[in-house]
Scaffold this motif. Sequence first.
Motif, PDB file in Angstrom:
ATOM      1  N   HIS B  29       0.997  -1.318   0.045  1.00 33.76           N
ATOM      2  CA  HIS B  29      -0.118  -0.107   0.097  1.00 33.76           C
ATOM      3  C   HIS B  29       0.984   1.366   0.015  1.00 33.76           C
ATOM      4  O   HIS B  29       2.020   1.237   0.487  1.00 33.76           O
ATOM      5  CB  HIS B  29      -0.904  -0.024   1.379  1.00 33.76           C
ATOM      6  N   ASP B  30       0.238   2.270  -0.529  1.00 34.82           N
ATOM      7  CA  ASP B  30       1.136   3.573  -0.726  1.00 34.82           C
ATOM      8  C   ASP B  30       0.905   4.519   0.506  1.00 34.82           C
ATOM      9  O   ASP B  30       1.636   5.269   0.534  1.00 34.82           O
ATOM     10  CB  ASP B  30       0.822   4.233  -2.238  1.00 34.82           C
ATOM     11  N   ASP B  95      -4.728   1.324   0.125  1.00 32.00           N
ATOM     12  CA  ASP B  95      -3.981   1.598  -1.237  1.00 32.00           C
ATOM     13  C   ASP B  95      -5.058   2.599  -2.157  1.00 32.00           C
ATOM     14  O   ASP B  95      -5.929   2.380  -2.228  1.00 32.00           O
ATOM     15  CB  ASP B  95      -4.223   0.197  -2.038  1.00 32.00           C
TER      16      ASP B  95
END
Lengths: 113, 116
Positions: B29-30, B95
């Motif tokens: 995930h960012d 995400d």
Amino acid sequence: QKEVEQNSGPLSVPEGAIASLNCTYSDRVSQSFFWYRQYSGKSPELIMSIYSNGDKEDGRFTAQLNKASQYVSLLIRDSQPSDSATYLCAVNKGGQAGTALIFGKGTTLSVSS
Amino acid sequence: DADVTQTPRNRITKTGKRIMLECSQTKGHDRMYWYRQDPGLGLRLIYYSFDVKDINKGEISDGYSVSRQAQAKFSLSLESAIPNQTALYFCATSDSRGMGSYNEQFFGPGTRLTVL
């Protein structure tokens, strides 16, 4: 008005009954709505997400969303003692592109066997 | 399994000490977040980061700082701990792609911090 409101409970239901948990929110542009389950001393666990008006079912759980009334609910059918936990309603503030989840303070559910 | 981990899980410290809580994730995930949870006050957002170079203050950032060392790592520091920072601290990830764009967040196991 608080941004996300839930009855703190406790909500007590017998095993096998339907538990109904409710949540209201104040931001009319909110687009994403979530229910988390949290056992005492543990982290919140995502159990349901809903984005459109109407009902969404997943196993024994049904989430209901009414954007006109700014109301989200969670129904738990055939409640089990293992469902005893605090349920947190969360709303994505500011619409789909919003950045923050705003949490209610949670409703404590107790299921007796 | 893709997961979110937090270290330490429990920490007792004294007023005035510097404390760092660490969060790592293998979900790819960012976006990463730090929350604190207090009885009767619910979950409140401290800081959030949408990528390594994008860090933003949340509702209650005073007394805290953060560092996003990599996409997978996000640390929370208390520069000079005080007793009212005693709480349960959670890291979360989301995400930005796909359904994550609706901001579904997944939480780590938490750190219980006590400041004496």
